[in-house]
Design an enzyme around this catalytic site. Structure first.
Site, mmCIF file in Angstrom:
data_model
loop_
_atom_site.group_PDB
_atom_site.id
_atom_site.type_symbol
_atom_site.label_atom_id
_atom_site.label_comp_id
_atom_site.label_asym_id
_atom_site.label_seq_id
_atom_site.Cartn_x
_atom_site.Cartn_y
_atom_site.Cartn_z
ATOM 1 N N ASP A 246 45.384 -13.028 -15.927
ATOM 2 C CA ASP A 246 45.118 -11.986 -16.656
ATOM 3 C C ASP A 246 46.386 -11.017 -16.791
ATOM 4 O O ASP A 246 47.547 -11.479 -16.344
ATOM 5 C CB ASP A 246 43.791 -11.068 -16.320
ATOM 6 C CG ASP A 246 43.105 -10.607 -17.441
ATOM 7 O OD1 ASP A 246 43.498 -9.976 -18.171
ATOM 8 O OD2 ASP A 246 41.740 -10.928 -17.332
ATOM 9 N N HIS A 269 48.429 -12.690 -19.088
ATOM 10 C CA HIS A 269 48.406 -12.098 -20.714
ATOM 11 C C HIS A 269 49.307 -10.892 -20.856
ATOM 12 O O HIS A 269 48.991 -10.306 -22.049
ATOM 13 C CB HIS A 269 46.835 -11.598 -21.096
ATOM 14 C CG HIS A 269 45.599 -12.488 -20.606
ATOM 15 N ND1 HIS A 269 44.434 -12.026 -20.452
ATOM 16 C CD2 HIS A 269 45.561 -13.655 -20.400
ATOM 17 C CE1 HIS A 269 43.639 -13.064 -20.458
ATOM 18 N NE2 HIS A 269 44.264 -14.044 -20.235
#
Length: 434
Positions: A246, A269
């Protein structure tokens, strides 16, 4: 003979003793960038006689750690030597003052969902929770490359695969921590975010390692952000390696005066602002950020800004956009990309079904004065030849976004392009908007 008071403490509290071994705290400084008036912890505590060593404990180390923190507060050092420490009680360490924590052991948290559902410290923001939290003034937390905090993430990810509502605590949290350093720790397999930095100021975080590895394909790691910064200012995160699934770093609402530098991020991300503006009527401010010298590999994005759109006028209590605020004075500079889907993603239509709907209800959260400069490397084939997206909900709420010195090549070797929507008076002469 009268026993010294510290020896008496050893007799009455078997989990705690006063040690003659004095861990050597590292000397670290923010480099090369730092916020103005940045004042992390003043350095290692001076007392060599006030060192509280906590014995390893595989049942519940929390009482011993808490006792050590009280005893060695105001000038001492809490020392967790090599060995296993299982924490089975939520640990509130928000009373600290002029104290060091030397963590050389291996810290884990009892695998018990029911226990932590009732005991973990709860936060309303995105339902975050913590096993333990640090707060106070002038605190150094360091592992010297020896200390490990292991979240046993697979236990929690597997539970989440069966029940998505399972509460999963973050691995380390600060709440009201001021003038502090955190360094030299290895963090493994966090159930949720690795670090929550909340309501804190003047913290220097350096030389950290964060690693995620899921063992079960049907129960992958979820929400393993490296750092989430919330309602905090004057923070520096530097010289660290993160392998996760993430955001490498996420700036949550009301994060200001922050420097992120010299990170190596894989599988993430990206370095993300947001998401912001999710809650109708609430004001989110993120400003004065400098992100510098980042290596990003196998990620969805390198640099990312996520803002929710507006909502219809008759909407009340929306949790899907309509929030107020601004993103302002943000710089991403000297960014190295390897096999990332996009190098830059700016979306003021986050989670919107389509651009037409977003255009109909522009965001009430303004994005302005953002610079993306000196990006080099490659992208993945996912959007080839597109290497980035710049999408605003209206030019009226998106100002002065500059993209320059971009030297990034898609796998095809074709000329790289960007998707651009509603960019208004932005400075995009150095890129091609397709």
């Amino acid at each position: 003979m009268k026993l010294p008071i510290l020896v008496t403490l050893f007799i009455t509290l078997p989990a705690l003793c006063v040690s003659s071994k004095t861990p050597s705290a590292p000397t670290i400084s923010a480099y090369p960038k730092s916020p103005g008036n940045f004042k992390p912890a003043s350095g290692r505590q001076n007392s060599t006689s006030n060192v509280c060593e906590v014995k390893p404990n595989q049942t519940d180390a929390a009482p011993g750690i808490l006792a050590a923190a009280h005893t060695c507060n105001n000038g001492g050092t809490v020392f967790l030597p090599p060995g296993d420490f299982v924490v089975a009680t939520a640990l509130d360490l928000t009373f600290l003052n002029n104290i060091d924590f030397a963590i050389w052991g291996n810290i884990t948290f009892k695998k018990d969902i029911d226990l932590w559902t009732t005991q973990a410290f709860q936060y309303t923001f995105q339902t975050a929770s913590l096993f333990w939290r640090f707060g106070g003034n002038n605190v150094n937390i360091y592992g010297d490359g020896k200390g490990v905090i292991d979240g046993a993430g697979q236990y929690w990810w597997s539970a989440m695969a069966e029940d998505s509502s399972v509460m999963r605590p973050c691995l380390l949290g600060t709440d009201g921590l001021h003038h502090a350093t955190i360094s030299g720790l290895t963090m493994l397999n966090s159930p949720n975010w690795f670090n929550l930095i909340a309501n804190s100021t003047d913290i220097l975080i350096s030389n950290m390692t964060m690693l995620v590895e899921s063992e079960i394909s049907d129960a992958p790691a979820k929400n393993t952000d490296g750092w989430d910064i919330y309602r905090s200012s004057n923070i520096v995160i530097q010289d660290s390696r993160i392998v996760n699934t993430d955001d490498c770093v996420s700036f949550k609402p009301n994060s200001t005066q922050i420097v992120i530098q010299n990170l190596d991020c894989t599988g993430s991300h990206g370095i993300s602002v947001g998401s912001l503006g999710q809650y109708q009527g609430e004001t989110d401010i993120v400003e004065d950020l400098y992100i510098y010298n980042i290596s990003m590999t196998d990620a969805s994005d390198v640099a990312r800004i996520k803002v929710w759109p507006g909502v219809p006028a008759d909407t009340s209590g929306s949790t899907s956009g309509g929030g107020l605020g601004r993103v302002r004075n943000v710089t991403y500079e000297h960014m190295q990309s390897e096999n990332n889907d996009h190098i830059i993603s700016v979306s003021q239509c986050y989670e919107s079904k389509n651009q037409t709907m977003c255009d109909s209800y522009p965001s009430k959260l303004v994005i302005e004065d953002v610079l993306f400069k000196d990006f080099k490397g490659t992208t993945s084939k996912k959007y080839d030849p597109e290497i980035g997206e710049l999408t605003c909900s209206s030019p009226d709420v998106c100002h002065n976004i500059t993209v320059q010195d971009i030297n990034v090549t898609p796998p095809s070797g074709d000329s790289p392009t960007f998707t651009c929507n509603n960019m208004g008076n932005s400075n995009l002469e150095d890129i091609t908007c397709a």
